[in-house]
Design an enzyme around this catalytic site. Structure first.
Site, PDB file in Angstrom:
ATOM      1  NE  ARG A  22      -3.838  -2.409   2.104  1.00 51.82           N
ATOM      2  CZ  ARG A  22      -3.781  -3.708   1.812  1.00 51.82           C
ATOM      3  NH1 ARG A  22      -2.592  -4.300   1.671  1.00 51.82           N
ATOM      4  NH2 ARG A  22      -4.883  -4.420   1.667  1.00 51.82           N
ATOM      5  N   GLY A  91      -1.613 -11.990  -5.215  1.00 51.66           N
ATOM      6  CA  GLY A  91      -3.028 -11.654  -5.258  1.00 51.66           C
ATOM      7  C   GLY A  91      -3.275 -10.224  -4.836  1.00 51.66           C
ATOM      8  NE  ARG A 119      -4.976 -16.113  -4.743  1.00 51.39           N
ATOM      9  CZ  ARG A 119      -4.200 -15.500  -3.857  1.00 51.39           C
ATOM     10  NH1 ARG A 119      -2.898 -15.382  -4.098  1.00 51.39           N
ATOM     11  NH2 ARG A 119      -4.709 -15.016  -2.745  1.00 51.39           N
ATOM     12  CB  SER A 168     -11.811 -10.223   0.482  1.00 50.91           C
ATOM     13  OG  SER A 168     -10.638  -9.869  -0.220  1.00 50.91           O
ATOM     14  CD  GLN A 170      -5.759 -10.022  -1.662  1.00 54.03           C
ATOM     15  OE1 GLN A 170      -6.349 -10.540  -2.604  1.00 54.03           O
ATOM     16  NE2 GLN A 170      -4.625 -10.499  -1.189  1.00 54.03           N
ATOM     17  CG  ASP A 318      -2.702 -14.208   5.098  1.00 53.89           C
ATOM     18  OD1 ASP A 318      -3.369 -14.912   4.323  1.00 53.89           O
ATOM     19  OD2 ASP A 318      -2.502 -12.999   4.900  1.00 53.89           O
ATOM     20  NE  ARG A 349      -1.921 -20.225   2.132  1.00 52.19           N
ATOM     21  CZ  ARG A 349      -1.633 -18.950   2.251  1.00 52.19           C
ATOM     22  NH1 ARG A 349      -2.345 -18.181   3.073  1.00 52.19           N
ATOM     23  NH2 ARG A 349      -0.656 -18.412   1.552  1.00 52.19           N
ATOM     24  NE  ARG A 393       0.764 -16.001   4.560  1.00 52.58           N
ATOM     25  CZ  ARG A 393       1.609 -15.023   4.841  1.00 52.58           C
ATOM     26  NH1 ARG A 393       2.653 -15.247   5.610  1.00 52.58           N
ATOM     27  NH2 ARG A 393       1.419 -13.804   4.355  1.00 52.58           N
TER      28      ARG A 393
END
Length: 435
Positions: A22, A91, A119, A168, A170, A318, A349, A393
């Site tokens: 950002r 993403g 995605r 989200s 995002q 996450d 995940r 991750r």
């Protein structure tokens, strides 16, 4: 990396990935020179930098002094890209820049790697279209490549009142970035509060975004209010999470992690550790818009099972892979639910974490929206060869899990950790002290 004797010492994890993205974006949109101090130099953030360079922004990387220097001429002086803008595995880059590119008077095309191609992008395409953005994607407007076709000098972005359809940050941020150019106000209502780094950084750059009656309110023409400023990036709690858990589960461990961002919209792992009885303490370093703490953890022999669900999920989404490992070391049955968002990360995940930990001999069950973890039910490893599935991750999860084993495991595609934590193995070796 087998059976660690205990991790001891101090480390400082890389800068927060979300905040670094950002800061690069707002520094590039603004006019003037600014510094991003202690940023993340991971591959995802480099993808964002490289895109703005293709738009004509002067961005320099100083790894010695740990700074990114942006000398921008403002968004009105961006140049039309002559090639596809490559978002790599990011993403965040793909979704946030959908909003940024929406207000620029030229056509741009974004695409990334094979993981990004899988995605969902309709979650940003649909609300941006409601704002009048000419954006299309492949597979019935649901996947990359994304084409943003604003080929005129009179780009009109409409404001709107919008109730979020997904949990989200995002998607929220893509709408807010497009909203910077909007002709009328933008109001967004979230299902649950997601990470608020975009709103906080808008305020830092002079944009008067605020919460009004459960809606995030962004005034019209906010792009004209941008004021260049330097940004200090705290350590990424998502990276710190792996060593928080390692310190709790490796006998003899005592770790201090310096200067970690503990924004309340991101610090759910702290609450989980406390609920499980883990020995963790926080010392405030800064209580500004982005609070920063030193985090101290010690090995905890008695960890209790707990459930994680509801409003807590966005604060630790996450960190769930490493939280699942933590729960395997607890007494009792833990449940993670309401985490269906895990299915559309770098990989699914839910399935891959359960598969990996079961292969190590633990007992987990995948569910539609999470997983069930049965603590203290460890059997022998099924084999010693694993894959990160090109997910940073999961790669780090396996490396920490290996510290509990009597033999080394092989982790294929471990280089994926460079996406968010290029110095991960160096920091691990520092804490091992040559063990």
């Amino acid at each position: 990396m087998v059976k660690s004797k205990g991790l001891t010492g101090e480390i400082k994890v890389p800068g927060d990935k979300s905040i670094t993205h950002r800061a690069i974006i707002l520094g590039s949109l603004s006019t003037g020179k600014m510094k991003i101090i202690d940023p993340l130099f991971g591959e995802d953030c480099l993808s964002t930098i490289n895109i703005f360079r293709k738009l004509g922004v002067d961005i320099q990387i100083d790894e010695v002094n740990k700074e990114i220097i942006i000398n921008a001429q403002g968004y009105r002086n961006f140049v039309e890209p002559t090639q596809v803008l490559d978002t790599g595995n990011s993403g965040t880059t793909t979704r946030l820049l959908s909003g940024v590119l929406a207000g620029l008077p030229f056509m741009s095309v974004m695409s990334g790697d094979d993981s990004i191609a899988k995605r969902p992008m309709d979650r940003v395409i649909d609300p941006l279209r409601l704002m009048g953005v000419d954006i299309t994607g492949s597979q019935n407007n649901s996947r990359t490549p994304l084409v943003i076709n604003s080929m005129n000098n009179d780009v009109n972005i409409n404001g709107m009142t919008y109730d979020m359809q997904v949990k989200s940050a995002q998607v929220k941020s893509a709408i807010l970035f497009a909203g910077l150019y909007a002709e009328s106000d933008v109001r967004i209502k979230e299902q649950v509060t997601s990470r608020n780094h975009t709103e906080l950084m808008f305020q830092q750059f002079g944009v008067e975004v605020e919460k009004q009656d459960d809606y995030i309110h962004l005034p019209a023409h906010s792009i004209d209010k941008l004021v260049t400023t330097d940004v200090q990036v705290p350590g990424d709690i998502s990276s710190a999470a792996f060593f928080i858990v390692a310190g709790l589960i490796i006998p003899g461990s005592h770790i201090v992690i310096r200067n970690v961002g503990t924004n309340i919209t991101r610090s759910g792992i702290i609450e989980v550790v406390q609920a499980m009885g883990g020995l963790i303490s926080l010392k405030s370093v800064s209580d500004g818009a982005e609070p920063i703490c030193d985090i101290e953890v010690k090995y905890t022999a008695q960890l209790n099972a707990t459930d994680v669900f509801g409003d807590m999920i966005p604060t630790l989404i996450d960190e769930i892979p490493i939280i699942a490992l933590l729960m395997t070391q607890a007494h009792g049955r833990s449940v993670i639910r309401d985490a269906e968002e895990l299915k559309v990360k770098e990989t699914n995940r839910i399935d891959k974490v359960v598969e990996s930990l079961n292969q190590l001999g633990y007992h987990l069950e995948a569910t539609d929206d999470g997983m069930i973890i049965y603590g203290h039910k460890k059997e022998s490893m099924l084999n010693t060869r694993f894959s990160s599935f090109n997910d940073h991750r999961i790669g780090m999860l396996l490396a920490i899990a290996n510290l509990l084993e009597n033999e080394d495991i092989e982790i294929e595609h471990f280089e994926a950790v460079n996406i968010s934590y290029p110095s991960f193995m160096d920091d691990l070796r520092t804490l091992q002290g040559g063990n």
